[in-house]
Design an enzyme around this catalytic site. Structure first.
Site, short mmCIF file in Angstrom:
data_model
loop_
_atom_site.label_atom_id
_atom_site.label_comp_id
_atom_site.label_asym_id
_atom_site.label_seq_id
_atom_site.Cartn_x
_atom_site.Cartn_y
_atom_site.Cartn_z
N GLU A 44 0.87 -1.19 0.00
CA GLU A 44 0.00 0.00 0.00
C GLU A 44 0.89 1.22 0.00
O GLU A 44 1.51 1.56 1.00
CB GLU A 44 -0.92 0.01 1.24
CG GLU A 44 -1.74 1.29 1.32
CD GLU A 44 -2.57 1.42 2.60
OE1 GLU A 44 -2.86 0.42 3.27
OE2 GLU A 44 -2.93 2.58 2.92
N ARG A 48 0.60 10.20 0.51
CA ARG A 48 0.85 11.20 1.55
C ARG A 48 2.07 12.06 1.24
O ARG A 48 2.41 12.95 2.02
CB ARG A 48 1.09 10.52 2.90
CG ARG A 48 -0.11 9.79 3.41
CD ARG A 48 0.13 9.18 4.78
NE ARG A 48 -0.81 8.11 4.99
CZ ARG A 48 -0.79 7.26 6.00
NH1 ARG A 48 0.16 7.36 6.92
NH2 ARG A 48 -1.69 6.32 6.10
N LYS A 132 -11.24 -1.78 5.46
CA LYS A 132 -10.10 -1.58 6.34
C LYS A 132 -10.69 -1.19 7.70
O LYS A 132 -11.58 -0.34 7.75
CB LYS A 132 -9.26 -0.45 5.75
CG LYS A 132 -8.09 0.01 6.53
CD LYS A 132 -7.21 0.83 5.59
CE LYS A 132 -6.15 1.58 6.35
NZ LYS A 132 -5.03 1.97 5.47
C1 3PG Z 1 -1.59 3.98 8.38
O1 3PG Z 1 -0.75 4.87 8.62
O2 3PG Z 1 -2.36 3.96 7.42
C2 3PG Z 1 -1.71 2.84 9.30
O3 3PG Z 1 -2.00 3.27 10.57
C3 3PG Z 1 -0.49 1.98 9.30
O4 3PG Z 1 0.51 2.54 10.04
P1 3PG Z 1 0.93 1.92 11.44
O5 3PG Z 1 1.14 0.43 11.23
O6 3PG Z 1 2.22 2.63 11.73
O7 3PG Z 1 -0.13 2.23 12.44
#
Ligand code: 3PG
Length: 210
Positions: A44, A48, A132
């Protein structure tokens, strides 16, 4: 032209979907190759950073075995640009009626984010059954998700948000979870450092989870 996947097929590609933030598009292909070498064939790439679309284009062109998802798709325009760049599916941390309608009309493999029963019902009204679950840990973790199985037996999830290699197995043990998402395999600092061996090793460990 690659074959179109269903959302369920997307979530079955790997027990862990690596969520990545890419600052420099030149790092996308070595990153994709490291994940593939570790046995993970999906990623993914979040929209951003300014480099995200170039990263998607580069992986689509040079590492075509990797099934690319575009993450943090917030608007119908994001959806359009992500698919045009070469994403095979898209995800969003939440959903809006506009975004759900655009994805449905495009018949695109789209995985909207949900946090509540009402948001799941809203997604179901638009024909979506894979979501999700975000932010998973903060929403009660595996027990929060298990509670959704009663009213929504046919819905499937990818819990994401503060999931780790240690926490992943209790999510993956649930019947309504097809995979988990997380940034721990390829965090931004590891990508920036070009730690492809470390990423490959973390991918191998994650790929063995199921
Ligand atoms: C995101 O940033 O979309 C998710 O939270 C995944 O990031 P993390 O595993 O760091 O929470």
């Amino acid at each position: 032209m690659s074959e179109r996947l269903t959302s369920e097929e997307v979530l079955r590609l790997s027990p862990v979907m690596p969520v990545v933030v890419i600052d420099d598009a030149a790092q996308a292909v070595p990153l994709a190759r490291a994940l593939l070498a570790g046995g993970i064939r999906t990623i993914e790439i979040t929209l951003r950073t300014p480099a995200a679309l170039d990263a998607i284009r580069a992986v689509a062109r040079e590492a075509s075995e990797m099934v690319i998802g575009a993450g943090t798709v917030l608007t119908p325009d994001d959806l359009e640009t992500a698919f045009t760049a070469g994403a095979r599916y898209a995800l969003s941390p939440g959903a809006t009626p506009k975004l759900l309608a655009a994805a449905r009309d495009r018949a695109a493999p789209f995985i909207p984010g949900v946090a509540t029963a009402g948001e799941i019902q809203n997604g179901l009204e638009y024909g979506f059954t894979c979501f999700k679950f975000f932010p998973a840990e903060q929403l009660g973790g595996p027990s929060g998700l298990k509670a959704m199985a009663g009213p929504f037996p046919n819905v499937r999830f990818c819990p994401t948000g503060s999931v780790t290699i240690e926490k992943a197995p209790s999510y993956l043990a649930l019947g309504n979870v097809l995979c988990v998402g997380g940034s721990w395999i390829a965090p931004a600092e590891r990508i920036r450092a070009g730690d492809w061996v470390g990423i490959e090793n973390a991918a191998r460990q994650a790929a063995a989870l199921r």
